[in-house]
Design a protein around this motif. Structure first.
Motif, PDB file in Angstrom:
ATOM      1  N   UNK A 193      33.590   9.323  -7.691  1.00 52.44           N
ATOM      2  CA  UNK A 193      33.508  10.786  -7.657  1.00 52.44           C
ATOM      3  C   UNK A 193      34.866  11.372  -8.053  1.00 52.44           C
ATOM      4  N   UNK A 194      34.836  12.257  -9.033  1.00 51.90           N
ATOM      5  CA  UNK A 194      36.072  12.819  -9.552  1.00 51.90           C
ATOM      6  C   UNK A 194      36.599  12.079 -10.754  1.00 51.90           C
ATOM      7  N   UNK A 195      35.958  10.959 -11.124  1.00 50.88           N
ATOM      8  CA  UNK A 195      36.366  10.208 -12.304  1.00 50.88           C
ATOM      9  C   UNK A 195      37.284   9.047 -11.979  1.00 50.88           C
ATOM     10  N   UNK A 196      37.441   8.174 -12.973  1.00 45.77           N
ATOM     11  CA  UNK A 196      38.273   6.990 -12.789  1.00 45.77           C
ATOM     12  C   UNK A 196      39.710   7.361 -12.433  1.00 45.77           C
ATOM     13  N   UNK A 197      40.191   8.472 -13.010  1.00 44.33           N
ATOM     14  CA  UNK A 197      41.584   8.848 -12.772  1.00 44.33           C
ATOM     15  C   UNK A 197      41.865   9.115 -11.302  1.00 44.33           C
ATOM     16  N   UNK A 198      40.818   9.431 -10.560  1.00 44.80           N
ATOM     17  CA  UNK A 198      40.979   9.671  -9.126  1.00 44.80           C
ATOM     18  C   UNK A 198      41.569   8.448  -8.436  1.00 44.80           C
ATOM     19  N   UNK A 199      41.237   7.252  -8.914  1.00 44.02           N
ATOM     20  CA  UNK A 199      41.745   6.026  -8.308  1.00 44.02           C
ATOM     21  C   UNK A 199      43.266   5.944  -8.440  1.00 44.02           C
ATOM     22  N   UNK A 200      43.790   6.286  -9.602  1.00 43.35           N
ATOM     23  CA  UNK A 200      45.248   6.280  -9.782  1.00 43.35           C
ATOM     24  C   UNK A 200      45.915   7.289  -8.858  1.00 43.35           C
TER      25      UNK A 200
END
Length: 514
Positions: free
Chosen positions: A224-231
């Protein structure tokens, strides 16, 4: 004893994991990155009014992040919201053929049977068993291990495991091995594409890459919020544990004193002393001298011919019609071998490319319904990693774009693009973002059975200098880069074990590492 100081060069996933784990163990960690935000290749770009993931788009092997975060006393589910994908990917061909693969293996078997016949469905079942065998054989002695050698791999599995090693077919190419399971060329093409997940050609990559099929079958998730959220989450956790981040700051050179890495000089002239340095960037930058002549011999050089694939990408906010997109879509070319001959032999953009489209507003619900508004798309074609030697001129860009989007239209997908809501990235652009790579996105290509052993491990020839990222062991991809960061952190901790165990702050914010 004083707190040990660690500098991490690069805030990609590997560097973020290393910074987080070291900060949680009481090390004084400073992360520097020339970009304005964390993520490295896990980057986000603005296209019109939209934020679009313009790097990795597939989240698998969630156990990697569950383990890493558990080691610092945090739950992955408390940090990001994940949703399991029921459709792994939708595949299409110009003749109108379309095939979905599902998280539910039986649904995939039925889909393949309807698509290509019962014999191919049976071949898929045998292929899945083989992929699972390869994954289980390599997970502990290779994927989880610090840099293994062929002899070390044999020693780790022991005599009883030699039969398992023989079953992973290290000397066969992926393409040749696929012929044992599939006669339909479209299925050979579909499963051969797994080689591109590590920037390689299925005609040169080893059959061991069949394990990617098992990894995907074990689960693909939407963040949720896109892959970039993980970074963002990893950087935030590292800061919470005391790590300092300095963005838009470039390293000029790594300093060496007394035969070991001792600090980093920045482009602005500042000097940051360190007891250990983790280089979270492509290792080619070291051997190319981009971080100073004192560290050029710390790792073997990566010859240009050994580079992995690059790409041309379009991040778009655009309206679509005509084709029922899911999150992950692949539109295959008619001639896969010619496509890779163009890239590897002729060093040019494929004249007839396969196109990947990530529809970032789509999931699995109402997959046949196109939104009545512009949606976020990342479109990608593979390209040669020669961005340091060749910048595409206008005619090449126009030809590449025409070939890609005409192919999509011939497969039924119309994309209405607006120039003000599009971001183009070429191999030359990727080379500027990740210097000394030529735009290669995955370090070394996995061509030949020894290629995986040619990647350096977390420790370099220079004491005090460590490595993390997709160009080092265990390889490219989000979970693999994360594992490299954990291995780098463990190597630092092991080398300073007597110090950090006696430091009162050593347990701050986390638990001890094995």
């Amino acid at each position: 004893m004083p707190t040990r100081r660690v500098i991490v060069i690069g805030a990609g996933i590997g560097g973020l994991v290393a910074a987080l784990q070291l900060a949680a163990q009481g090390f004084a960690v400073t992360v520097i990155d020339s970009a304005a935000a964390p993520g490295g290749k896990m980057r986000e770009v603005s296209a019109g009014s939209a934020k679009i993931d313009a790097g990795p788009t597939v989240f698998t092997m969630r156990w990697v992040f569950e383990e890493i975060l558990q080691e610092i006393g945090v739950s992955l589910s408390d940090c990001v919201r994940l949703k399991s994908a029921s459709v792994l990917a939708r595949h299409a061909w110009r003749d109108g053929g379309r095939l979905d693969l599902f998280a539910d293996a039986q649904r995939s078997v039925e889909a393949i049977g309807n698509f290509a016949g019962a014999q191919e469905a049976d071949g898929y079942l045998r292929f899945c068993r083989r992929a699972a065998d390869i994954y289980e054989t390599l997970q502990a002695p290779f994927i989880r291990a610090s840099r293994p050698s062929p002899l070390g791999l044999i020693q780790r599995v022991g005599l009883s495991g030699l039969g398992d090693l023989s079953r992973i077919s290290p000397f066969a190419t992926l393409w040749s091995a696929l012929g044992d399971y599939f006669h339909d060329p479209r299925l050979q093409q579909l499963f051969g594409r797994y080689a591109t997940y590590c920037g390689s050609s299925p005609f040169h990559a080893p059959a061991t890459l069949m394990l990617v099929a098992h990894v995907e079958k074990e689960g693909v998730w939407f963040i949720e919020g896109g892959m970039y959220r993980l970074a963002e989450v990893l950087a935030g956790l590292a800061q919470k544990h005391g790590a300092e981040f300095h963005y838009s700051v470039s390293a000029k050179r790594i300093l060496v004193s007394g035969g070991r890495a001792s600090g980093v000089e920045l482009m602005n002239g500042d000097v940051l002393p360190a007891d250990a340095i983790i280089m979270n960037g492509d290792v080619a930058a070291l051997s190319a001298g981009l971080l100073g002549s004192a560290v050029t011999g710390a790792v073997p050089a990566t010859p240009p011919d050994a580079r992995s694939l690059s790409a041309v990408t379009w991040a778009l906010l655009a309206k679509t019609s005509g084709f029922p997109l899911v999150r992950h879509n692949v539109f295959f070319s008619n001639d896969y071998r010619a496509e890779f001959d163009d890239i590897l032999a002729h060093k040019r953009i494929p004249r007839a490319p396969t196109v990947y489209v990530c529809a970032q507003d789509r999931e699995d619900i109402d997959i046949d319904a196109a939104p009545d508004r512009p949606e976020r798309l990342l479109c990608l074609v593979n390209a040669p990693p020669n961005g340091d030697a060749h910048a595409m001129d206008l005619s090449e860009l126009q030809s590449c774009e025409a070939a890609a989007f005409q192919h999509l239209a011939q497969c039924g997908l119309e994309i209405i693009r607006q120039p003000e809501a599009a971001v183009l990235t070429t191999p030359a652009d990727f080379d500027r973002l990740f210097p000394a790579t030529g735009g290669a996105l995955y370090g070394r290509a996995s061509h030949g059975w020894m290629a995986s052993f040619a990647r350096p491990g977390s420790k370099t020839r220079l004491p005090g200098l460590y490595l993390a990222g997709g160009s080092v062991h265990p390889g490219p991809g989000v979970p693999m880069a994360a594992l490299s960061g954990r291995q780098a952190a463990r190597s630092v901790m092991a080398d300073f074990a007597s110090t950090y165990r006696s430091t009162p702050a050593a347990m701050r914010g986390g638990t001890s590492m094995p």
